[in-house]
Design a protein around this motif. Structure first.
Motif, PDB file in Angstrom:
ATOM      1  N   LEU A  20      88.124  82.261 108.618  1.00  0.00           N
ATOM      2  CA  LEU A  20      86.917  83.060 108.358  1.00  0.00           C
ATOM      3  C   LEU A  20      85.848  82.247 107.626  1.00  0.00           C
ATOM      4  N   LEU A  21      86.264  81.430 106.668  1.00  0.00           N
ATOM      5  CA  LEU A  21      85.287  80.590 105.969  1.00  0.00           C
ATOM      6  C   LEU A  21      84.659  79.567 106.923  1.00  0.00           C
ATOM      7  N   SER A  22      85.446  79.003 107.805  1.00  0.00           N
ATOM      8  CA  SER A  22      84.892  78.066 108.785  1.00  0.00           C
ATOM      9  C   SER A  22      83.944  78.777 109.745  1.00  0.00           C
ATOM     10  N   LEU A  23      84.253  80.023 110.089  1.00  0.00           N
ATOM     11  CA  LEU A  23      83.363  80.821 110.927  1.00  0.00           C
ATOM     12  C   LEU A  23      82.038  81.085 110.215  1.00  0.00           C
ATOM     13  N   VAL A  24      82.105  81.413 108.928  1.00  0.00           N
ATOM     14  CA  VAL A  24      80.888  81.627 108.134  1.00  0.00           C
ATOM     15  C   VAL A  24      80.044  80.350 108.100  1.00  0.00           C
ATOM     16  N   ALA A  25      80.687  79.200 107.981  1.00  0.00           N
ATOM     17  CA  ALA A  25      79.951  77.930 107.992  1.00  0.00           C
ATOM     18  C   ALA A  25      79.250  77.719 109.331  1.00  0.00           C
ATOM     19  N   GLY A  26      79.921  78.045 110.417  1.00  0.00           N
ATOM     20  CA  GLY A  26      79.295  77.908 111.736  1.00  0.00           C
ATOM     21  C   GLY A  26      78.129  78.855 111.933  1.00  0.00           C
ATOM     22  N   ILE A  27      78.272  80.080 111.456  1.00  0.00           N
ATOM     23  CA  ILE A  27      77.171  81.043 111.560  1.00  0.00           C
ATOM     24  C   ILE A  27      75.988  80.587 110.713  1.00  0.00           C
ATOM     25  N   THR A  43      78.696  72.639 104.215  1.00  0.00           N
ATOM     26  CA  THR A  43      79.627  71.912 103.358  1.00  0.00           C
ATOM     27  C   THR A  43      80.433  72.813 102.441  1.00  0.00           C
ATOM     28  N   LYS A  44      79.836  73.828 101.855  1.00  0.00           N
ATOM     29  CA  LYS A  44      80.562  74.635 100.867  1.00  0.00           C
ATOM     30  C   LYS A  44      81.713  75.430 101.480  1.00  0.00           C
ATOM     31  N   PRO A  45      81.462  76.358 102.402  1.00  0.00           N
ATOM     32  CA  PRO A  45      82.606  77.132 102.908  1.00  0.00           C
ATOM     33  C   PRO A  45      83.504  76.322 103.835  1.00  0.00           C
ATOM     34  N   GLN A  46      82.966  75.305 104.466  1.00  0.00           N
ATOM     35  CA  GLN A  46      83.776  74.523 105.396  1.00  0.00           C
ATOM     36  C   GLN A  46      84.854  73.750 104.656  1.00  0.00           C
TER      37      GLN A  46
END
Length: 119
Positions: A20-27, A43-46
């Protein structure tokens, strides 16, 4: 409940949270308006997402050699992602490809563009 079942539960939770955090980074990469905002969102959530995925892998693999490899991967991720973001930000600033109207403070302009400590 056995220890293996608890570790499997931890792995599932960490894997979902990391995904989910990687998805947030992509969005954030798609939706944010300028390079500096995109870089921050990536950089932060990824990094936290990758670390959570590595914890999930460590909980599911349970092997010493594989755990050492995962620790190395996590260390390199923590060491390289912030440094790469800093270098990208400096390059964007120096080439003038940023939106100054979105900056809250421009500390480099106050110091004359120098990268050293403030005097």
């Amino acid at each position: 409940m056995t220890g293996a079942a608890v570790l499997d539960g931890v792995a599932v939770v960490c894997l979902i949270a990391g995904g989910l955090l990687s998805l947030v980074a992509g969005i954030g990469l798609i939706r944010l308006p300028d390079v500096l905002s995109r870089m921050h969102a990536v950089t932060k959530p990824q990094v936290l997402g990758v670390l959570l995925i590595l914890v999930a892998l460590a909980a599911s693999l349970r092997n010493g050699a594989e755990l050492a490899t995962l620790v190395l991967i996590g260390g390199f991720q923590l060491g390289t992602a912030p440094l790469a973001a800093q270098m990208i930000a400096r390059a964007v600033y120096r080439t003038g490809r940023l939106r100054r109207d979105l900056l809250d403070a421009d500390e480099l302009a106050e110091r004359g563009g120098r990268a050293g400590p403030a005097e």
